[in-house]
Every structure is written in structure tokens, then in C-alpha cells.
Design a protein around this motif. Structure first.
Motif, PDB file in Angstrom:
ATOM      1  N   VAL A   1       0.839  -1.206   0.000  1.00 21.47           N
ATOM      2  CA  VAL A   1       0.000   0.000   0.000  1.00 21.47           C
ATOM      3  C   VAL A   1       0.873   1.255   0.000  1.00 21.47           C
ATOM      4  CG1 VAL A   1      -1.707   1.307   1.323  1.00 21.47           C
ATOM      5  CG2 VAL A   1      -1.956  -1.162   1.095  1.00 21.47           C
ATOM      6  N   ASN A   2       1.899   1.252   0.839  1.00 20.89           N
ATOM      7  CA  ASN A   2       2.773   2.429   0.896  1.00 20.89           C
ATOM      8  C   ASN A   2       3.476   2.669  -0.438  1.00 20.89           C
ATOM      9  OD1 ASN A   2       2.084   3.108   3.444  1.00 20.89           O
ATOM     10  ND2 ASN A   2       3.778   2.005   4.426  1.00 20.89           N
ATOM     11  N   ALA A   3       3.812   1.560  -1.107  1.00 18.40           N
ATOM     12  CA  ALA A   3       4.524   1.701  -2.383  1.00 18.40           C
ATOM     13  C   ALA A   3       3.628   2.246  -3.483  1.00 18.40           C
ATOM     14  CB  ALA A   3       5.090   0.334  -2.793  1.00 18.40           C
TER      15      ALA A   3
ATOM     16  N   PRO B   1      -3.176   3.899 -12.995  1.00 19.83           N
ATOM     17  CA  PRO B   1      -1.893   4.051 -12.284  1.00 19.83           C
ATOM     18  C   PRO B   1      -1.930   3.496 -10.850  1.00 19.83           C
ATOM     19  CG  PRO B   1      -3.055   6.139 -12.361  1.00 19.83           C
ATOM     20  CD  PRO B   1      -3.887   5.180 -13.138  1.00 19.83           C
ATOM     21  N   GLN B   2      -3.124   3.162 -10.347  1.00 15.48           N
ATOM     22  CA  GLN B   2      -3.224   2.638  -8.979  1.00 15.48           C
ATOM     23  C   GLN B   2      -2.641   1.223  -8.894  1.00 15.48           C
ATOM     24  OE1 GLN B   2      -5.759   4.323 -10.453  1.00 15.48           O
ATOM     25  NE2 GLN B   2      -5.625   6.098  -9.093  1.00 15.48           N
ATOM     26  N   THR B   3      -2.202   0.862  -7.706  1.00 17.60           N
ATOM     27  CA  THR B   3      -1.798  -0.524  -7.453  1.00 17.60           C
ATOM     28  C   THR B   3      -3.065  -1.331  -7.173  1.00 17.60           C
ATOM     29  OG1 THR B   3       0.271   0.199  -6.489  1.00 17.60           O
ATOM     30  CG2 THR B   3      -0.475  -2.039  -5.916  1.00 17.60           C
ATOM     31  N   VAL B   4      -3.204  -2.439  -7.903  1.00 18.90           N
ATOM     32  CA  VAL B   4      -4.408  -3.255  -7.708  1.00 18.90           C
ATOM     33  C   VAL B   4      -4.058  -4.509  -6.900  1.00 18.90           C
ATOM     34  CG1 VAL B   4      -6.305  -4.490  -8.828  1.00 18.90           C
ATOM     35  CG2 VAL B   4      -5.315  -2.468  -9.916  1.00 18.90           C
TER      36      VAL B   4
ATOM     37  N   ALA C   1     -10.368   0.310   4.499  1.00 17.57           N
ATOM     38  CA  ALA C   1     -10.330   1.359   5.527  1.00 17.57           C
ATOM     39  C   ALA C   1      -9.087   2.228   5.390  1.00 17.57           C
ATOM     40  CB  ALA C   1     -10.360   0.711   6.914  1.00 17.57           C
ATOM     41  N   HIS C   2      -8.120   1.802   4.576  1.00 21.31           N
ATOM     42  CA  HIS C   2      -6.879   2.565   4.436  1.00 21.31           C
ATOM     43  C   HIS C   2      -7.138   3.838   3.624  1.00 21.31           C
ATOM     44  CE1 HIS C   2      -2.699   3.521   3.702  1.00 21.31           C
ATOM     45  NE2 HIS C   2      -2.367   2.594   4.591  1.00 21.31           N
ATOM     46  N   PRO C   3      -6.550   4.954   4.060  1.00 22.07           N
ATOM     47  CA  PRO C   3      -6.816   6.206   3.326  1.00 22.07           C
ATOM     48  C   PRO C   3      -6.400   6.144   1.851  1.00 22.07           C
ATOM     49  CG  PRO C   3      -5.559   6.605   5.359  1.00 22.07           C
ATOM     50  CD  PRO C   3      -5.661   5.129   5.204  1.00 22.07           C
ATOM     51  N   LYS C   4      -5.554   5.193   1.499  1.00 21.18           N
ATOM     52  CA  LYS C   4      -5.123   5.127   0.099  1.00 21.18           C
ATOM     53  C   LYS C   4      -6.075   4.328  -0.791  1.00 21.18           C
ATOM     54  CE  LYS C   4      -0.107   5.724   0.584  1.00 21.18           C
ATOM     55  NZ  LYS C   4       0.125   6.883  -0.299  1.00 21.18           N
ATOM     56  N   ALA C   5      -7.152   3.764  -0.206  1.00 20.37           N
ATOM     57  CA  ALA C   5      -8.091   2.985  -1.024  1.00 20.37           C
ATOM     58  C   ALA C   5      -8.852   3.931  -1.943  1.00 20.37           C
ATOM     59  CB  ALA C   5      -9.048   2.207  -0.130  1.00 20.37           C
ATOM     60  N   ARG C   6      -8.785   3.681  -3.239  1.00 21.39           N
ATOM     61  CA  ARG C   6      -9.430   4.575  -4.218  1.00 21.39           C
ATOM     62  C   ARG C   6     -10.685   3.955  -4.834  1.00 21.39           C
ATOM     63  NH1 ARG C   6      -6.563   7.319  -1.956  1.00 21.39           N
ATOM     64  NH2 ARG C   6      -4.674   8.421  -2.640  1.00 21.39           N
ATOM     65  N   ALA C   7     -10.676   2.628  -4.979  1.00 18.31           N
ATOM     66  CA  ALA C   7     -11.850   1.965  -5.565  1.00 18.31           C
ATOM     67  C   ALA C   7     -11.880   0.518  -5.112  1.00 18.31           C
ATOM     68  CB  ALA C   7     -11.791   2.034  -7.086  1.00 18.31           C
ATOM     69  N   PHE C   8     -13.048  -0.079  -5.256  1.00 19.02           N
ATOM     70  CA  PHE C   8     -13.274  -1.452  -4.802  1.00 19.02           C
ATOM     71  C   PHE C   8     -13.992  -2.184  -5.932  1.00 19.02           C
ATOM     72  CE2 PHE C   8     -15.997  -4.067  -1.566  1.00 19.02           C
ATOM     73  CZ  PHE C   8     -15.184  -5.177  -1.745  1.00 19.02           C
ATOM     74  N   ILE C   9     -13.319  -3.191  -6.492  1.00 16.68           N
ATOM     75  CA  ILE C   9     -13.990  -4.015  -7.508  1.00 16.68           C
ATOM     76  C   ILE C   9     -14.553  -5.224  -6.772  1.00 16.68           C
ATOM     77  CG2 ILE C   9     -13.784  -5.158  -9.741  1.00 16.68           C
ATOM     78  CD1 ILE C   9     -11.102  -3.703 -10.122  1.00 16.68           C
TER      79      ILE C   9
END
Lengths: 531, 531
Positions: free
Chosen positions: B292-294, B328-331, B360-368
Motif C-alpha cells: 500500500v505504501n509503495a 496508475p493505482q496498485t491493484v 479502511a486505508h486512506p489510500k483505497a481509491r476503488a473497490f472491484i
């Protein structure tokens, strides 16, 4: 158990945190109704104020219960009647149930005094909505929500005018109009209509009468509210349909609990806070403590016909006094009228009594009540069996509910004799089933995940914070009557079925004619050949 | 604020006291359903165990998720199939949505695999109810209540056999059968039927189709439950009507919340605990934290089709992989099948992922997601916009609900192209309205007076303590269909109207004849005179 307790504590901390974050001061406009309606609403207002909200209560300058308070700013408006007029209308209303007249005259009398009182309450609303100074002040203020008792629609109209979301708080309309407004299904087959005195188990005839009463709901709404619709149209400068305005209420806080009410369909934006007025019994004052202690093993009976009734005809008062003298319990009777000459030694007349605290006392044996909803819930909370003497409004229906649950005996205050009251008192005190039933109801009622007062506060704050509760609004409001009942769909299906039947029939007839014609022709031919 | 806080504390102490007194150990029998159904029910069971109750969970020896636990005693019964048979039936069921066949074949296929799975679940029930040893053991034990997922009626039958009150916990029946059973009005005009994929705002044609689907509810109930009715009759040694048994459920804990479900009528014995599975996000493990951090400023996308789907056809997997490579997001993709050869660098396949913690992580952008109710509520709680790929069951309807609220984009997993998925992902990540909408839903959902888990625990304990909740049982259950709909009353009224009309008509005709006859006679007389 330790681990369970610590988990519970964490959960409670979360709960406190949520409440604390909600409690960041907003501004709330309150348009209440006077009399007993205000009692439990005031508790919510006070708690909201304690939680940091700024509250403005708008009330007529002549009123019963709207006192100055540290919890809110009171804003009063002038009204075109004197305190004497006001008192007189209330007196007429509260005296009416004791008029010994034939049934039809009684009904007409009750309707007349009710309309006479409602006329004054309409004048209140008119005085507020036409008071330029107050209206300008409200228009210039910013409120997060409007909190109102919608029994009369002044607050409903004002919420629309000020374009703020609203929360309704009340006991219910006459004849469950809240169901019609919220599009809540209200099955006439087991949901008894108000004033019917029926339970949820009705005979065929009762269901028939219940249906008839339900037909009266729309005309009743018109009688009660047409004038408000006119004044709303004037204020909002457009044609107003009052039920549509009512539908804008975000949340309905209803003083219902299903230990008293019969279970029936409800809507997601109805929140049930029945018993909100029950507090834990406080220690009695020395005066009352002395009376209660002196009652010995027999204990006490608490008797009140509510704050509206201060006096009853002497003949009736004497009948009651005689009955009270027949039991060994000490009777505490809240009564401000003339002392009946036959008052027995066991009966103490008082101008006011701490009703809930007395009912909470272990020596309380019975509760004689007019079956107002506040009193009924205090009786339930404290598990005291009741003798019910309903006088007006929803009291008849409340009494039937308690009686049908075996927790009380209902008497007709006009028709009852001294012996009836005496028998009823002895029954609820000495027949153990009454005590057992009210104890069971009390246990069910008190076993709740959150106190009704906290629940009410939560939902008012919810509406303030989220500017309404649109996710609880049913799509039914966007359908007309025909669509809601799928009449157009059913009519279409019927039409299709009829057309198909017609075409099939025509085809059959055509085939039949064709065959018949051929047969006929063949017959003719064969006949001609045979000739 | 100090005084407010102290009042709040007193109230909280009362609340704790009530919970603590309820929590005195009782005995609870649990008859759950396997798979995702068990997930949130287990949380309630664990909490009840922590609160001092003794819990017995009865489960088949071959199962997916019923593990040994310190929270309950597991009682297993043998079943006439092997773990391989079991796995095969689940595999067939979960593979079916990816079969690329014509629509009708797909429907038939879905029905067949569903019935194939249900057949096994029926065998489970049969094995339990015919297991003499376990049944004797249960009969000899004393339980305060039975806690069951009533999607299949084994627990319902057992509660009747053991004469103990029951609490139901579940997501809902196919086609809202819970409404038919609880006598909850279910207006076909704005309550969309399951599998219809309609919202609560339907066109005329949609309302027509919705009505047709509602006609299928009774046959569906019969298909699903007739065999259970037979086995229940055998066990209870009398003719059994399954809906009547179902009605004995004291409280229905429904995993509904009106930020997801469309508001509609409900009943007082329905308690809504949607979102019960959402816990506060826990700290991620080092492995996931590092991923997630990466991900940098772009953040992550969480992708899971649920625990039922382990593999999907390679062609589809490659289409999906291609789409995931366009953002560009990490999936983080939970997938246990063969690795697609075109998997992009930004996509990490994992056999398991801490779904809620990642969301719950602030870096979550979308949920498939496959739009299972557990996942949907985790998405709502954590305010993460969704791309929805429903596969079976209620997932299509869940997806429509999220999409209609502007919080997600729904794709047809069979028909979608790589570009469709890429576009949908970009939409929910970069179009701010999706984030705003899910944030609003999340705020509404989380702003509740009590956590759904505590609410569920409260009501199970309520039923244990009070031996049911009879005060919440509507009288509608004591009426037959004709009485409930007032058809007898309406027929009677119609008959009266017709008789009155007939008599009036006859009277008129009589008068007319009388007059006509007189006139006629007069005419005759005058004629004869004139002659």
C-alpha cells in the motif's frame, strides 16, 4: 466475563465518542404544542441544549406550560385573546366529559368544545405566521432543523417557508393520519381506528365499523386542516397541499411502544420513543414520604385525572370518594376542586403530586388514571396496575389497550357507580393476574437497547447534521394513488385479458360459422342431390 | 458541556447496567447456514459467548466455515457425501456465472446448479433431523432460544420440535418471502422484486414486470421448501404448513440498512442490522502495508469476487488483467486461479486479502466487488466507490442499488470488455461525484445510535430472557387471506348496496306500474267514455 466487560467498555466509549461528535452545537428552531404535548418534548429540548445546541422555542404569549428556561431562548408572539378567554376554552373542554347528556348530544358537545379549542390554536398559528417582526427574525436566522409537534401544522408550514428540514415529535394524529401521510400501510382488518375502542382482534361487525371509521379520515383531515392550507398558501404564495408539506418531515418521533400499541406495519422514518417520559423514581419529599410510610402494609393508590381536569361535578366526586373509602390503601388524589363531604380518612386530596415518583415507590398498589399516554407509560414503567377512566382524545383507546392486555380495568366515568370503582380497585389490587401482566409488560418495555430520550436526541441531531434523512423517504411519495395501488397495471392486464378473450371468441365464432356454413352448404348440396 | 457529559455518563452507566443484567448466562442453540451467511452470524455468536452465554452450534461434518472455537461447542452430524462431492457442487455453482451461453441457457443453468447445491443442503437438514443421537441430545438439553439463519428452514423446524423461541438472522429470502411470512405489506408499485434489477422508481412496463415476478413468489416458495414441509410433518407428526412455522420466529434480524435498501414498509419485529460486519480498520500486516505504501499518491484498488470464486476462465482473466493495467493505482486482486500472462506490473495477485482493513486505508481509491452484501457494506462503511460485477443471488440487486445511488458502476461480467472495466475504474476513481456520494452514504450509515452488533446481541438476549417477543406479533397472523384484505367486509357492503339498489328499483317499478296502470285505466276509462 472480564474480557466481555472490556469489549463492552470499548463499545461504550465508541458510542460516547459518536454522541460527543454529534453534539457539536447546531441551531434548532422549536414549534411546540401547548399542554401535555409539550411535557416530553421539553425533555428532548433540554437534553439537546445540554449537548451544546442553541435552541429557540417559539410560543404564544398566552400559554399553559411554556416557561422561561435556561435551556432555550423563548420567543413569544402576541395573540388576540386574553388569559381569561384562554382558560375558559380549556375549562369548557375539560368539563365536557362530565356532562350527563344523551350519547348523541355528548358527541356533538365533544366535537363543539374541541373545535372551540382548535379555533384558538388556529388563531395562534395565524398570529405567528402573520407576525412580521418574528417572521423576519426567523427568516434572517440560520437553523439546522425545525423540531415540531405536528398535531397542528404551524411548524410544518414554517419549515417549508424557511426551507429547513424538520423532525416531528408526537403521540399521533386523530385517526392515524400519520399513516396516510407517510404512505404507511394501515390494514383496516387488524389496525383498529382511533375512537373505535376496538382491539387488534375484531369481530366481523367491528371490522365493518372500523372500515366505516377509516372512510372518515379524509373528511376529518379536511375539517381540521383546510384553514391551515389556506394560510400556508398565503404565506408560501402558491397553492399548497397540506399532506405534501407534511411528507417533508424527515423523521417521525412517535411516542409509541408495542407493549401499549398493537403491532402493525410501520415505515423506516418512524422512530418509536414510547415511554420517553419515564424517569427513574426520585426520592419523595418529606410530606409525601410520610404519607406513603404511614400507609403500612396496604400501601398506596395514586389517583390523578391529569392536569387538564381540576374540578368534577360534586355528585361524581362524592361517588368516587365513597368508593375510595372502601379500600384499606391510602389514596393520594390529585384534585383541586371542592372537597367532597364524604371523603374517607384513607383519602388525601393534594393539589399536585409527584406521580412518577409515587408510582415508582414499592408501596404503590394501583393507579387510577384518565389514561393519558404520559400517565399510562409511567404506570407501565413502574409496573403498577391501573383503573382507567378515559375522558377524551386518545384516552379511550389507550384504556382499551391496557385492559386488553389484562393490566387494568376500564370504567366509564359518567356511567360508573361507586361500587364499580370499588370493585375495579379491589380487582387490580388483589387479583394477582393484573400485577403479573403489568410486570411482564413493564419488563418488555424497559428491556431496550437505548433509552427513548437518547434515541430522540440522536435522530434530531441526525437531521440537523445531515440536513434531513432523504435515504428514509419512500418512493411511494412519487406515485399517485392509481400508480401506488397498481390500478393502471391491473387495468392494463385486464384489458389485455379481455382483448385476448374477445379475439379468441371471435376466432372460435368465425371457425364455427365457417364450419357451420360448410356443413350447411354440404347439407344443402346433399339435400339438393337427394332431391 | 460538563453537565451534559455527566448526564450522558449516568445514562451510559444505566445502559451498561441493563446490558450487564441481560448478560447473565443463558443457553443458546445455533443452527446456521454455511458460507458467507455464517460470517456475520458468527460475530454475534462470539459476542454472546463473551457475555456469558453457553452456545451450541450444530453443523454438518463436511462444511466450509464451521471451525472449532473457544466461543461455542460444535456439535456435528454425519452427512452422506464426501468433501469432494461437497467441493464439486460449490465449484459448479461458482463457475456457472462465467459460462458463455445464450440467455435462456444461462437462466436454466443457473437454476440447475442452484438446485443441485440446494439438494445437498436439504440432505444436510434431513441428516440432522433423522440423526437420533443428536436429536435425543438436543431434546434432553434445555435451551433458552434457537438462533438460526432461516434461508433454509431446518432451524425453524427444530425450534418448533424443541418448543423454544427463535431469532432469525439473515440477508433475506429470494423474492422477499420474509414479507409474505411476516405479513409485511410489500407494495409492488415501488418495492422492486428480487432479480428484477429495478430501482424503487419504475416505469409502467417495469411495474408490470415487477407484478409478474411477484406472482412467482408462491411457486418459488413451494419449489424451495415443499420437501422441508414433508420432513417437518414427519418429525412433528402432524400436517405442517411451513409459512406458519416461520411465523413463530420472534425477531427477524435483517442485514438491511436503508442507505442500501430502498425504504418501504417494515414490521415491528424486524430489526435492521445492515453493516454488522463492518469493523474498524485494523493495522495492515507488514506485507500489505508495504504494498500500500509503495502505491504512492495514486493509492490502491481492492479487487475481490468473494470467497466462492477461486478461478475464472483465462480469456476473462486476461481481459480483466489488461484493464487493470490501464490505471496508475496498485491493484490488489484476490485470485487463486492461474496467473494471466498479461498481468501488468501494478497488479498483485494474492490468495487472501484483509478486505476491510485495505478498504479502511486512506489510500483505497476503488473497490472491484461481486456485490455480495458483506463486501458492499464494507465499501459503504469505508466510503470507497465501487465497480460492481454481480455474479449470482442478490448481487445483481445490490449492484443496482449502489449504482442508482451514484456510488458505483455496474458491469456485466460476461459481456464487459477490457475497455468497459478500465472506463468504469477511471470513472469511480476520478469522477468526484462517486466519492462524494459514497461518502454521504457512509456518513448516513455510520451515524446510528447503537452498533448493529450490539443491537443484534440485545435482541437475541431479549428473546432468551422473555421467552420470545409476543408483543411484537401482529394480529394479522390470526386472519385468513379474505379477512386480512377485508374482502368479506367489502363483499358484504357490496351485497347490501346491491340489495338496496334492487329494492329501490323494484319500488320505483312498482310505483311506475301503479301509476302507469292507473293512468292506463284512466285512459281506458276516458277512452270508453269518449266512445
Amino acid at each position: 466475563m472480564d474480557s466481555s466487560f472490556s469489549r463492552l467498555n470499548i463499545c461504550t466509549v465508541c458510542f460516547l465518542f459518536v454522541l460527543a461528535t454529534i453534539g457539536e452545537g447546531g441551531r434548532l428552531l422549536v414549534i411546540p404544542q401547548d399542554g401535555s404535548h409539550w411535557l416530553s418534548m421539553r425533555a428532548v429540548v433540554e437534553k439537546l441544549s445540554e449537548r451544546g445546541h442553541e435552541i429557540v422555542v417559539v410560543a404564544p404569549e398566552v400559554n399553559l406550560l411554556f416557561k422561561e428556561s435556561k435551556y432555550y431562548t423563548k420567543m413569544t408572539y402576541s395573540v388576540p385573546y386574553t388569559p381569561d378567554d384562554f382558560a375558559e376554552r380549556f375549562r369548557l373542554f375539560s368539563d365536557q366529559p362530565f356532562d350527563e347528556v344523551p350519547f348523541l348530544s355528548m358527541v356533538v358537545g365533544a366535537f363543539k368544545t374541541m373545535m372551540y379549542l382548535l379555533e384558538m390554536l388556529f388563531v395562534n398559528c395565524e398570529s405567528l405566521l402573520r407576525n412580521r417582526e418574528i417572521m423576519r427574525s426567523l427568516e434572517e436566522s440560520t437553523f439546522d432543523a425545525l423540531f415540531t409537534d405536528p398535531a397542528l401544522p404551524c411548524g410544518v408550514i414554517l419549515a417549508e417557508h424557511l426551507s429547513i428540514p424538520s423532525v416531528y415529535f408526537f403521540r399521533g394524529f386523530p385517526c392515524g393520519l400519520e399513516n396516510a401521510i407517510t404512505k404507511c400501510p394501515d390494514p383496516v382488518s387488524y389496525a383498529p381506528r382511533c375512537y373505535s375502542r376496538y382491539t387488534d382482534h375484531m369481530t366481523f361487525i367491528q371490522r365493518l365499523v372500523n372500515l366505516f371509521i377509516s372512510f372518515l379520515e379524509t373528511p376529518l383531515f379536511k375539517i381540521l386542516y383546510t384553514r391551515y392550507q389556506e394560510i400556508a398558501s398565503e404565506l408560501l404564495k402558491r397553492e399548497v397541499h397540506l399532506p405534501t408539506l407534511y411528507r417533508n418531515g424527515s423523521v417521525w418521533l412517535l411516542r409509541y411502544d408495542f407493549v401499549l400499541e398493537y403491532p402493525r406495519p410501520v415505515m423506516p422514518n418512524m422512530v418509536f420513543i414510547g415511554g420517553i417520559n419515564c424517569e427513574e423514581g426520585k426520592r419523595l419529599s418529606q410530606e409525601f414520604e410520610a404519607i406513603v410510610n404511614a400507609s403500612g402494609e396496604h400501601g398506596i393508590v395514586v389517583f390523578s385525572l391529569g392536569s387538564m381536569v381540576s374540578e368534577i361535578p360534586m355528585k361524581k366526586a362524592m361517588e368516587i370518594a365513597a368508593a375510595l373509602g372502601t379500600i384499606p390503601q391510602t389514596v393520594l388524589w390529585r384534585y383541586t376542586g371542592e372537597v367532597p363531604s364524604n371523603l374517607a380518612n384513607n383519602t388525601r386530596l393534594v393539589k399536585w403530586l409527584p406521580q412518577n415518583d409515587l408510582l415508582a415507590h414499592p408501596k404503590a398498589r394501583a393507579f387510577i388514571t384518565h389514561a393519558g399516554s404520559h400517565g399510562i407509560y409511567e404506570g407501565i414503567c413502574n409496573a403498577v396496575p391501573m383503573v382507567l377512566m378515559p375522558l377524551f382524545g386518545d384516552q379511550m383507546d389507550n384504556a382499551v389497550r391496557m385492559e386488553s392486555r389484562g393490566a387494568g380495568v376500564t370504567l366509564n366515568v359518567l356511567e360508573m357507580t361507586s361500587k364499580d370503582l370499588s370493585d375495579a380497585l379491589k380487582a387490580v389490587i388483589y387479583d394477582k393476574t393484573y400485577k403479573e401482566n403489568i410486570k411482564r409488560l413493564s419488563e418488555l418495555h424497559l428491556d431496550r437497547p437505548i433509552h427513548p430520550l437518547d434515541l430522540a436526541v440522536h435522530w434530531v441531531e441526525f437531521v440537523m447534521k445531515h440536513k434531513g434523512a432523504p435515504h428514509l423517504r419512500p418512493a411511494a411519495h412519487d406515485l399517485n394513488w392509481v400508480q401506488y395501488h397498481s390500478i393502471d397495471v391491473i387495468a392494463f392486464l385486464l384489458a389485455v385479458v379481455l382483448i385476448v378473450l374477445y379475439i379468441s371468441l371471435e376466432c372460435c365464432l368465425f371457425c364455427f360459422r365457417k364450419c357451420g356454413w360448410k356443413k350447411g352448404r354440404l347439407n344443402k348440396k346433399s339435400k339438393s342431390k337427394s332431391q
